[in-house]
Design a protein around this motif. Structure first.
Motif, PDB file in Angstrom:
ATOM      1  N   ASP A  70       0.859  -1.184   0.000  1.00  0.00           N
ATOM      2  CA  ASP A  70       0.000   0.000   0.000  1.00  0.00           C
ATOM      3  C   ASP A  70       0.898   1.237   0.000  1.00  0.00           C
ATOM      4  O   ASP A  70       1.585   1.515   0.989  1.00  0.00           O
ATOM      5  CB  ASP A  70      -0.914  -0.001   1.228  1.00  0.00           C
ATOM      6  N   GLY A  72      -0.323   4.323  -0.636  1.00  0.00           N
ATOM      7  CA  GLY A  72      -1.158   5.500  -0.404  1.00  0.00           C
ATOM      8  C   GLY A  72      -0.655   6.428   0.671  1.00  0.00           C
ATOM      9  O   GLY A  72      -0.506   7.642   0.446  1.00  0.00           O
ATOM     10  N   PRO A  73      -0.353   5.940   1.885  1.00  0.00           N
ATOM     11  CA  PRO A  73       0.123   6.842   2.941  1.00  0.00           C
ATOM     12  C   PRO A  73       1.387   7.610   2.545  1.00  0.00           C
ATOM     13  O   PRO A  73       1.534   8.786   2.891  1.00  0.00           O
ATOM     14  CB  PRO A  73       0.390   5.886   4.107  1.00  0.00           C
ATOM     15  N   LEU A  75       2.327   8.413  -0.561  1.00  0.00           N
ATOM     16  CA  LEU A  75       1.990   9.376  -1.612  1.00  0.00           C
ATOM     17  C   LEU A  75       1.337  10.623  -1.041  1.00  0.00           C
ATOM     18  O   LEU A  75       1.444  11.713  -1.631  1.00  0.00           O
ATOM     19  CB  LEU A  75       1.059   8.733  -2.639  1.00  0.00           C
ATOM     20  N   ARG A  76       0.627  10.489   0.058  1.00  0.00           N
ATOM     21  CA  ARG A  76      -0.065  11.640   0.643  1.00  0.00           C
ATOM     22  C   ARG A  76       0.856  12.540   1.456  1.00  0.00           C
ATOM     23  O   ARG A  76       0.457  13.623   1.897  1.00  0.00           O
ATOM     24  CB  ARG A  76      -1.222  11.143   1.519  1.00  0.00           C
ATOM     25  N   MET A  77       2.076  12.149   1.641  1.00  0.00           N
ATOM     26  CA  MET A  77       3.022  12.955   2.420  1.00  0.00           C
ATOM     27  C   MET A  77       3.454  14.167   1.609  1.00  0.00           C
ATOM     28  O   MET A  77       3.733  14.085   0.411  1.00  0.00           O
ATOM     29  CB  MET A  77       4.246  12.099   2.776  1.00  0.00           C
ATOM     30  N   ASP A  78       3.505  15.326   2.240  1.00  0.00           N
ATOM     31  CA  ASP A  78       3.929  16.561   1.564  1.00  0.00           C
ATOM     32  C   ASP A  78       5.337  16.403   1.008  1.00  0.00           C
ATOM     33  O   ASP A  78       6.237  15.931   1.701  1.00  0.00           O
ATOM     34  CB  ASP A  78       3.896  17.737   2.536  1.00  0.00           C
ATOM     35  N   ARG A  81       6.664  13.025  -4.612  1.00  0.00           N
ATOM     36  CA  ARG A  81       6.214  13.182  -6.002  1.00  0.00           C
ATOM     37  C   ARG A  81       5.912  11.860  -6.699  1.00  0.00           C
ATOM     38  O   ARG A  81       5.209  11.856  -7.702  1.00  0.00           O
ATOM     39  CB  ARG A  81       7.274  13.941  -6.817  1.00  0.00           C
ATOM     40  N   THR A 127      12.859  13.843   3.173  1.00  0.00           N
ATOM     41  CA  THR A 127      11.446  13.556   2.910  1.00  0.00           C
ATOM     42  C   THR A 127      11.314  12.193   2.238  1.00  0.00           C
ATOM     43  O   THR A 127      10.437  11.390   2.586  1.00  0.00           O
ATOM     44  CB  THR A 127      10.836  14.643   2.013  1.00  0.00           C
ATOM     45  N   ALA A 131       9.410   8.988   3.855  1.00  0.00           N
ATOM     46  CA  ALA A 131       8.266   8.422   3.140  1.00  0.00           C
ATOM     47  C   ALA A 131       8.369   6.907   3.019  1.00  0.00           C
ATOM     48  O   ALA A 131       7.342   6.211   2.933  1.00  0.00           O
ATOM     49  CB  ALA A 131       8.158   9.058   1.752  1.00  0.00           C
TER      50      ALA A 131
END
Length: 773
Positions: A70, A72-73, A75-78, A81, A127, A131
């Motif tokens: 998964d 998703g979590p 990808l949602r991190m500021d 990319r 970052t 991630a």
């Protein structure tokens, strides 16, 4: 301070005295001052506008099934990319140097701890790394295969790959494999997993191109092999993947396999922005292959006079999760498994196995390091059993020109093994042991300034080691290199430009290419074009092959350029081409002297030629391990080690390490000595300190805090004795230099420790626990 003994070299006759820096001399390296000052640009220094940073998620398990991923979590991190998995690999999700068995990103299973599972691109490296923790992977942990010898014979073990756990099995049979002898010695020897320990981590910068392709700037050993594998994984034509060499901070075989190449390109093409990846030190231990650990069973038989009658051996190489260079390691290990000795009866069996340990592949001395420790230990054991001097025993059985290897290849070039042993034995020994003096300096004792001993229990030992190593690719591989050479006038001066894809990984190849061009074209100014894939392949900077094959290609291209120039002059002056030469920036006739300045002859024209150099053909081994020529060439070196050992604490100090080596032709004598010293340092590391500790498939010491390599304080003085017994089949008679000293130094040091302690010492590296047990 090291003492250096080299045989004199001579300038080529056609090289004018005013043109310095040709073959046989030691011009300064063009990259040397930059590296010393810290101004040299390495791959980790790459930068581009609007650049993203890439990072890799790696498996925490040596063997597991991937149930789900998964992203998703993450990808949602500021700042994130892209997050990519195996589903996002646009082309073939498999690569490999010999076998296509390794996924770009793990798809259904992971086969070692550290395998790449997912990729992240973000605005900042921190970052990207944070991630990775948000990518959720559900694993079903499986039973790992961890023992290579057991994997070779136990069919009840899980299969690491669907086809089974054997990468390659190779027997070598010569004469009567069941021959008997008066004196027989046997031993079981093990070699730990060694790391290349290059200081420059894996790094690359990928930039998307307008044609849908990608420009990749990276540190590697083989641009074209990287491009072939990368293009297939990206689903692109090879011409759409353009690679340019960046500064390489060491290699030693660890950059032959892919690391960041496909990953960074995938992220760049997915985001449409430049992406940079740089491994940290811990990730580097997971991100490249290592030297194969090995278990080896040896039996030597001899007459009472010391003539070898037979050698029988079983060799098990742990290749880890993927094949990489394991097939070559098995081929080299078995064909070279008796060492540089003439043995009438041989039976050697070699297994290269898949396990769920970290992948192993190329490292300096590929496949020859492990058996050399075993067969040299056996020679010392045999000498002791016979009551014979160990050097005398080696000389008595040394292979020489006209002898055949266990695979049946007849050596049709010099093989001065006995001479090397005599010469290294005659080099000066160090002064008496510090422990024997009245007031010993503790800095010169085992343990050094840690003040562990004041000389009590310290014993000196002397040991010898000698080796054989094949040069270039073998067993039927079409091994070649390509060179493009251009000669033109710039600002009134003739200048040569040499363009190859051959990787400069610290061995000094850039200097060698300049030396060859100066020698062949008689010009002082020689520029080296950046290495990239816009010129034909050069193969890998490995197997001690680049001076041989790329040197041969540069020589051939230069001679083609020279021929064009001399034909032009011959038509004008009437002298035959064969009586003309280029020297000192002039065209010279044997009969008339200087005919013209080269700059005048060239004018505004550019003379250019591209040539390939192929060494003579080799042939595969048959089922019994026979081949009329399995290998192109062999190189030989001999070491003598002097050690002081604290027999109570198990501490070792290498007091002196001397080497005699045949290099065929010292193209650059200073660089040759440097290669021998550097190779000896890696052999010293394997002998007494370097081992990746693997427990349950997990690396326990992935740092330079816990994985120890020799520093300048660990390296002893060296006498280096270079001889030149040219190979008539090679350009300038050269013989590979870089690998042999790594091979023969390890057994020499261990032999010296044995002499001091009386211990059997059947494992390297030797630790205090082996000495005081």
């Amino acid at each position: 301070m090291s003492n250096t003994h080299t045989t004199p070299t001579h300038r080529p006759q056609h090289l004018d005295e005013e043109i310095a820096g040709g073959v046989g001399e030691s011009p300064l390296r063009p990259d040397g001052s930059l590296k010393v000052r810290g101004d040299f640009a390495y791959a980790s220094d790459l930068w581009a506008e609007n650049m993203l940073w890439g990072a890799t998620l790696r498996s925490p398990h040596p063997s597991a099934r991937i149930r789900s991923i998964d992203v998703g979590p993450a990808l949602r991190m500021d700042g994130v990319r892209a997050v990519l998995t195996a589903e996002d690999v646009p082309g073939r999700n498999l690569y490999g140097l010999k076998d296509l068995d390794q996924p770009v990103l793990a798809e259904d299973v992971v086969r070692y701890r550290g395998e790449a599972v997912a990729l992240v691109a973000a605005d900042h490296p921190e970052t990207a790394r944070r991630a990775l923790d948000l990518v959720e992977v559900d694993y079903e942990v499986l039973e790992p295969v961890l023992d290579a010898e057991r994997a070779a014979h136990d069919d009840s073990l899980p299969r690491v790959h669907p086809g089974g756990n054997t990468v390659r099995y190779q027997p070598i049979v010569k004469g009567d494999p069941d021959a008997e002898a008066d004196v027989v010695v046997s031993g079981t020897y093990t070699v730990g997993m060694q790391d290349q320990a290059f200081l420059g981590p894996e790094a690359g910068l990928a930039v998307p191109a307008e044609d849908g392709g990608v420009e990749l700037y990276l540190a590697t050993q083989d641009l074209h092999t990287d491009r072939k594998q990368t293009a297939a994984a990206l689903g692109l034509d090879p011409e759409q993947v353009r690679m340019t060499m960046s500064g390489v901070g060491g290699a030693f075989g660890g950059r032959e396999d892919l690391s960041v190449q496909v990953h960074v390109c995938m992220l760049a093409l997915h985001t449409g922005r430049p992406v940079k990846m740089v491994y940290n030190r811990e990730e580097s231990f997971f991100g490249h292959v290592h030297r194969h650990p090995a278990t080896m069973y040896y039996e030597h038989g001899a007459t009472r006079d010391g003539d070898l009658v037979f050698v029988r051996a079983r060799l098990y190489f742990d290749g880890g999760a993927y094949a990489s260079k394991t097939p070559v390691v098995v081929g080299n290990g078995t064909t070279l498994g008796v060492g540089p000795y003439s043995v009438p009866n041989v039976r050697i069996e070699g297994w290269g196995m898949y396990t769920n340990n970290p992948p192993c592949g190329a490292m300096r001395g590929l496949g020859a390091v492990q058996p050399a420790f075993a067969y040299e230990s056996q020679m010392d054991r045999l000498a002791e059993e016979l009551g014979m001097d160990p050097v005398r025993l080696r000389i008595r059985n040394a292979i020489s020109r006209g002898d055949s290897t266990p695979s049946g290849q007849v050596l049709d070039y010099p093989a001065p093994v006995a001479e090397l042993l005599r010469r290294v034995r005659e080099l000066p020994l160090p002064r008496e042991s510090t422990a024997e003096s009245t007031n010993p300096d503790i800095r010169d004792l085992p343990g050094g300034a840690s003040n562990t001993t004041h000389g009590e229990g310290v014993v000196r030992g002397v040991g010898y080691g000698v080796c054989i190593k094949n040069i270039c690719y073998a067993e039927g591989a079409d091994d070649f290199s390509t060179a493009r050479v251009r000669l033109q006038v710039v600002a009134g001066e003739p200048i040569a430009m040499v363009h190859t894809a051959a990787a400069e990984v610290g061995q000094g190849l850039v200097t060698v290419q300049q030396q060859i061009a100066r020698t062949e074209l008689g010009v002082e100014r020689v520029n080296i074009h950046p290495n990239d894939t816009s010129v034909g392949p050069a193969g890998s900077s490995s197997a001690s092959r680049q001076t041989y094959v790329t040197g041969g290609a540069v020589q051939a291209a230069c001679r083609a350029v020279r021929e064009q120039v001399l034909e032009r002059v011959a038509q004008r002056c009437g002298d035959p081409v064969e009586r003309l030469s280029l020297s000192g920036g002039k065209v010279v006739s044997e009969t008339s002297g200087v005919l013209a300045d080269l700059a005048e002859v060239l004018g505004s024209e550019v003379v250019e030629a591209t040539r390939e150099y192929h060494h003579r053909e080799t042939f595969p081994l048959d089922e019994q391990g026979h081949s009329e020529r399995a290998q192109v060439q062999h190189a030989f070196s001999a070491h003598r080690a002097v050690v002081d050992v604290d027999t109570e604490l198990g501490l070792v100090k290498v007091v002196q390490l001397d080497c005699s080596q045949d290099v065929g032709k010292a193209v650059n004598p200073d660089a040759v000595v440097g290669q021998i010293q550097g190779g000896s340092a890696q052999g010293l590391g394997l002998a007494v300190m370097e081992e990746i500790q693997v427990d349950g498939g997990r690396i326990r010491n992935p740092s330079f805090t816990d994985y120890l390599i020799p520093t300048i304080l660990d390296m002893p003085p060296m006498n280096v004795d270079v001889i030149e017994r040219g190979d008539p089949n090679a350009p300038y008679g050269v013989r590979g230099v870089g690998e042999p000293p790594t091979i023969s130094s390890t057994p020499a040091i261990v032999a010296a420790i044995r002499a001091a302690t009386g211990k059997a010492l059947e494992h390297v590296p030797v630790g205090p626990e082996h000495i005081v047990e």
